[in-house]
Design an enzyme around this catalytic site. Structure first.
Site, PDB file in Angstrom:
ATOM      1  N   GLU A 238       0.813  -1.208   0.000  1.00  0.00           N
ATOM      2  CA  GLU A 238       0.000   0.000   0.000  1.00  0.00           C
ATOM      3  C   GLU A 238       0.850   1.264   0.000  1.00  0.00           C
ATOM      4  O   GLU A 238       1.928   1.312   0.584  1.00  0.00           O
ATOM      5  CB  GLU A 238      -0.940  -0.001   1.212  1.00  0.00           C
ATOM      6  CG  GLU A 238      -1.868  -1.194   1.291  1.00  0.00           C
ATOM      7  CD  GLU A 238      -2.857  -1.280   0.135  1.00  0.00           C
ATOM      8  OE1 GLU A 238      -3.007  -0.291  -0.609  1.00  0.00           O
ATOM      9  OE2 GLU A 238      -3.469  -2.347  -0.037  1.00  0.00           O
ATOM     10  N   CYS A 239       0.316   2.301  -0.643  1.00  0.00           N
ATOM     11  CA  CYS A 239       1.022   3.582  -0.700  1.00  0.00           C
ATOM     12  C   CYS A 239       0.660   4.483   0.468  1.00  0.00           C
ATOM     13  O   CYS A 239       1.159   5.599   0.567  1.00  0.00           O
ATOM     14  CB  CYS A 239       0.696   4.298  -2.012  1.00  0.00           C
ATOM     15  SG  CYS A 239      -1.029   4.820  -2.139  1.00  0.00           S
TER      16      CYS A 239
END
Length: 244
Positions: A238-239
Site C-alpha cells: 500500500e502507498c
C-alpha cells in the site's frame, strides 16, 4: 438498510465501528457494484468523492461511479513521478468520461524533496513510508478536507493483494465513509466490464505491468511474482492512502 450517522460512528472505538457496520456490510455483499454505489448515494452523506491512481484497471471504477454520479470530484494525488503513459492515460480518460478531476500534490516539489531528504524510495521501508506520507497521505487528507468529503469511493479489489483480501464494502477511514463498490470483482469481471463499455486498460498493461504507480517503485511482472511484489520492491503493497 437505513441511513448511517457518521458523527456517531466516528465517536466509537475502531472495533465497535466495524461491528456497527457489520450488518450493513452483510447486505451490501449481496448487491451489484452499481447497486452499492446507488445505495451509498442515497444513504450516506455528501459531499461525495472518488479517488483514483489511474492505474491498470482504473477505467472501471471511474466509469462505474461517474455514470451514476456525473461530475463527482475525482481525486488524483500526483507525486510528479508517474509514468508518461499514466499522464497520457489521465488526459484520455478525463476527456472520454468527462471527469471532474481534482489534482493534489505535495507542498514540496519532487526536486526539493530530493534535495532535502535524498531519494526516499531507496531508504528502505521507513524511507518509502515517509515518501508516501509526503506525496500521498497528506495531499489526500487535504483533498478530503477541502472538498468537504463525507463519503469516499475507491476502486480497490480483494484479489489485488493480501492486504486487501478481507476489506469490507463499507468502512470508515480518515473520518469519512469509504465505499469499495468492486471490492469482490475478479480479473475476469474487470475485463468483461472494460469490453462491454469500450474502455481500455492502462497503456503499460500490454508491456507486462500488472500494477502501476511511480516510475521508481514499479516493476514489470515476471513469472513467479505475486502482483503485490511489483510495487515498492516487494517491501509493502500500500502507498498509505488505503491504510489506517
Amino acid at each position: 438498510m437505513s441511513q448511517l450517522d457518521l458523527n456517531a460512528l466516528n465517536e466509537l472505538p475502531k472495533v465497535d465501528r466495524v461491528l456497527a457496520l457489520a450488518e450493513t456490510n452483510a447486505q451490501l455483499e449481496t448487491l451489484t457494484a452499481e447497486e452499492r454505489v446507488a445505495w451509498a448515494l442515497e444513504n450516506l452523506p455528501g459531499e461525495y468523492v472518488l479517488s483514483s491512481s489511474f492505474g491498470i484497471q482504473a477505467a472501471v471504477s471511474l466509469h462505474l461511479v461517474n455514470q451514476i454520479r456525473p461530475d463527482i470530484p475525482v481525486i488524483l494525488t500526483d507525486t510528479g513521478y508517474l509514468f508518461p503513459e499514466t499522464y497520457q492515460f489521465i488526459d484520455e480518460l478525463t476527456d472520454k468520461l468527462k471527469l471532474n478531476l481534482k489534482v493534489y500534490r505535495a507542498g514540496e516539489s519532487p526536486a526539493w524533496q530530493e534535495a532535502r531528504y535524498g531519494k526516499l524510495w531507496e531508504q528502505g521501508v521507513e524511507g518509502i513510508e515517509k515518501y508516501n506520507e509526503i506525496n500521498k497521505v497528506e495531499p489526500m487528507n487535504r483533498a478530503l478536507k477541502e472538498l468537504k468529503a463525507q463519503t469516499w469511493f475507491a476502486g480497490l479489489r480483494r484479489e489485488q493483494s493480501g492486504s486487501r483480501a478481507h476489506l469490507p464494502v463499507l468502512a470508515i477511514q480518515r473520518g469519512v465513509f469509504k465505499v469499495l463498490p468492486i471490492i469482490d470483482w475478479d480479473n475476469r469481471t474487470v475485463y468483461q466490464y472494460l469490453q462491454k463499455h469500450g474502455l481500455k486498460y492502462h497503456p503499460l498493461w500490454d508491456q507486462g505491468y500488472l500494477s502501476v504507480g511511480d516510475t521508481h517503485t514499479t516493476r514489470k511482472w515476471e513469472p513467479g511474482m505475486a502482483e503485490e511484489e511489483t510495487r515498492f520492491f516487494g517491501l509493502k503493497r500500500e502507498c498509505g492512502l488505503h491504510e489506517g
